[in-house]
Design an enzyme around this catalytic site. Sequence first.
Site, short mmCIF file in Angstrom:
data_model
loop_
_atom_site.label_atom_id
_atom_site.label_comp_id
_atom_site.label_asym_id
_atom_site.label_seq_id
_atom_site.Cartn_x
_atom_site.Cartn_y
_atom_site.Cartn_z
N GLU A 260 0.83 -1.21 0.00
CA GLU A 260 0.00 0.00 0.00
C GLU A 260 0.87 1.26 0.00
OE1 GLU A 260 -3.11 -0.02 -0.48
OE2 GLU A 260 -4.08 -1.75 0.47
N HIS B 162 -3.18 1.69 8.37
CA HIS B 162 -4.32 1.05 7.71
C HIS B 162 -4.57 -0.29 8.38
CE1 HIS B 162 -6.71 -1.15 4.85
NE2 HIS B 162 -5.71 -1.95 4.56
N HIS C 154 -7.79 -3.66 8.90
CA HIS C 154 -9.07 -4.25 8.49
C HIS C 154 -10.00 -4.29 9.69
CE1 HIS C 154 -6.93 -6.38 4.87
NE2 HIS C 154 -6.83 -5.05 4.85
N GLU D 94 -18.41 10.18 21.90
CA GLU D 94 -17.02 10.64 21.71
C GLU D 94 -16.74 11.15 20.30
OE1 GLU D 94 -14.40 10.23 24.23
OE2 GLU D 94 -16.33 10.21 25.25
N HIS E 267 -13.11 -2.91 2.67
CA HIS E 267 -11.68 -3.14 2.90
C HIS E 267 -11.20 -2.75 4.30
CE1 HIS E 267 -7.35 -2.80 1.07
NE2 HIS E 267 -7.34 -3.23 2.31
O1 2HA Z 1 -0.95 -5.14 3.55
O2 2HA Z 1 -3.92 -4.68 4.19
O3 2HA Z 1 -4.51 -3.48 1.97
C1 2HA Z 1 -2.10 -5.89 3.34
C2 2HA Z 1 -3.26 -4.99 3.23
C3 2HA Z 1 -3.55 -4.47 1.90
ZN ZN Z 2 -5.83 -3.77 3.61
#
Ligand code: 2HA
Ligand code: ZN
Length: 275
Positions: free
Chosen positions: A115, A139, A141, A169, A210
């Site tokens: 990413e 980032h 999930h 909050e 995602h």
């Molecule tokens: O690195 O989360 O979006 C793996 C991920 C790709």
């Molecule tokens: Zn990801």
Amino acid sequence: MDNTTGFHALLEQITRTTHDLWIKGWAERNAGNISVRLAPDQIPGNPEKNSEWVACGFDAPELGGELFLFSGTGCYMRNVALHPECHLGVVELDGAGRRFRRVWGFTGGGRPTSEIAPHLRAHGARLQASGGADRVVMHAHTPCVIALTHCLDLDTARLTRLLWEMHTECIVVFPDGCGYIPWQLPGSLALGDATAEELRKRPMAVWQFHGTVGTGPDIDTVLGLMDTAEKAAQLYNLAAAAGGVRNKLSTEQLTTLARAFHVTPDPDILGAIQS
Ligand code: 2HA
Ligand code: ZN
């Protein structure tokens, strides 16, 4: 604080956080990635100067000459603390922001996260928007937020209102809102550009189907930001599963919160607050 101390303190924060992401269920397999635009006191001692330059595949002139710590492509967040110097690396961008080279870590041949384009686009957007204060992009999930993107028709205003209305909050923690990015190929420049457009106005965005991307001045702030949004989404999902959301924070209550905590919510989302 000398350079080494600063860098080691950063490594400790990162390895603690990558473990947290795993324990929270936000980082299955190789999911999730972190990058930090290093401050002068976070630069590792004895940086390597002979590694090969690698093309970014895009230009990021606004970041030319900056050093970044990245988690590695394919790395499992749960393993980072075991071998940080293998799963993490510091890279230097050339003056044009067109190529990078490794100056620390990635022993065993690692490379920055897949990413890298969204991360560098996010850094560019936040560097400008925060006047240089924001240095971290993360980032993950985040399951409850991702579930929302499967259940509801969302845009930035709808998603932000939902989160603000479900948890007291939220409007205080992210008065500028949470961006919504329709699905794009992971790691693509298109995802990076769409993310940067939202991050010029707010510190966090959700990628449809995602996950979440959060930004801020330090790792604790960014994890706290993403965690607060995830908690609000979890509350929505719990309430929906328990029979439906009957009551939520009203515009009047949101306005009262904003006044009490001296924040100015995005007027395009809340409406301008009358004084
Ligand atoms: O690195 O989360 O979006 C793996 C991920 C790709
Ligand atoms: Zn990801």
